[in-house]
Design a protein around this motif. Structure first.
Motif, PDB file in Angstrom:
ATOM      1  N   UNK A 260      91.210   5.246  32.482  1.00 18.48           N
ATOM      2  CA  UNK A 260      90.333   5.637  33.587  1.00 18.48           C
ATOM      3  C   UNK A 260      90.065   4.453  34.520  1.00 18.48           C
ATOM      4  N   UNK A 261      89.829   3.292  33.953  1.00 17.41           N
ATOM      5  CA  UNK A 261      89.586   2.087  34.746  1.00 17.41           C
ATOM      6  C   UNK A 261      90.795   1.771  35.624  1.00 17.41           C
ATOM      7  N   UNK A 262      91.982   1.844  35.052  1.00 17.66           N
ATOM      8  CA  UNK A 262      93.209   1.575  35.806  1.00 17.66           C
ATOM      9  C   UNK A 262      93.359   2.593  36.938  1.00 17.66           C
ATOM     10  N   UNK A 263      93.121   3.862  36.662  1.00 17.08           N
ATOM     11  CA  UNK A 263      93.250   4.896  37.691  1.00 17.08           C
ATOM     12  C   UNK A 263      92.238   4.684  38.823  1.00 17.08           C
ATOM     13  N   UNK A 264      91.010   4.298  38.479  1.00 16.27           N
ATOM     14  CA  UNK A 264      89.978   4.060  39.491  1.00 16.27           C
ATOM     15  C   UNK A 264      90.303   2.890  40.403  1.00 16.27           C
ATOM     16  N   UNK A 265      91.079   1.954  39.893  1.00 20.08           N
ATOM     17  CA  UNK A 265      91.388   0.750  40.653  1.00 20.08           C
ATOM     18  C   UNK A 265      92.784   0.757  41.266  1.00 20.08           C
TER      19      UNK A 265
ATOM     20  N   UNK B 290      95.480   1.130  43.970  1.00 17.11           N
ATOM     21  CA  UNK B 290      95.527   0.935  45.417  1.00 17.11           C
ATOM     22  C   UNK B 290      96.840   1.505  45.911  1.00 17.11           C
ATOM     23  N   UNK B 291      96.746   2.516  46.766  1.00 13.85           N
ATOM     24  CA  UNK B 291      97.946   3.141  47.326  1.00 13.85           C
ATOM     25  C   UNK B 291      98.345   2.417  48.609  1.00 13.85           C
TER      26      UNK B 291
END
Length: 60
Positions: free
Chosen positions: A49-54, A56-57
C-alpha cells in the motif's frame, strides 16, 4: 493470513537500510507497522500500500 516482516526484511523489500525505516517511524512517515510486544513488524500488505501511494506517474 497477513505475514509479518521484521525491520531488516521490510527494508530489503523496499531496498532501503533498516536505519531509514527507523527514522521514518520516528518522523511519522513510511509504511504502517505493528508492535508485537516490543518488536516492530511490517505487514506485506502495508508495504504494498505504501509503494502504491507513493507511485509517481510520468507523462511521456
Amino acid at each position: 493470513m497477513n505475514f509479518l516482516l521484521d525491520e531488516v526484511a521490510a527494508a530489503e523489500v523496499l531496498r532501503l537500510q533498516p536505519k531509514t525505516l527507523c527514522r521514518w517511524r520516528w518522523e511519522g512517515r513510511g509504511p504502517a507497522y505493528v508492535k508485537v510486544g516490543g518488536a516492530i513488524r511490517y505487514r506485506i500488505a502495508d508495504i504494498d500500500e505504501y509503494v502504491a501511494r507513493n507511485r509517481v506517474a510520468q507523462n511521456v
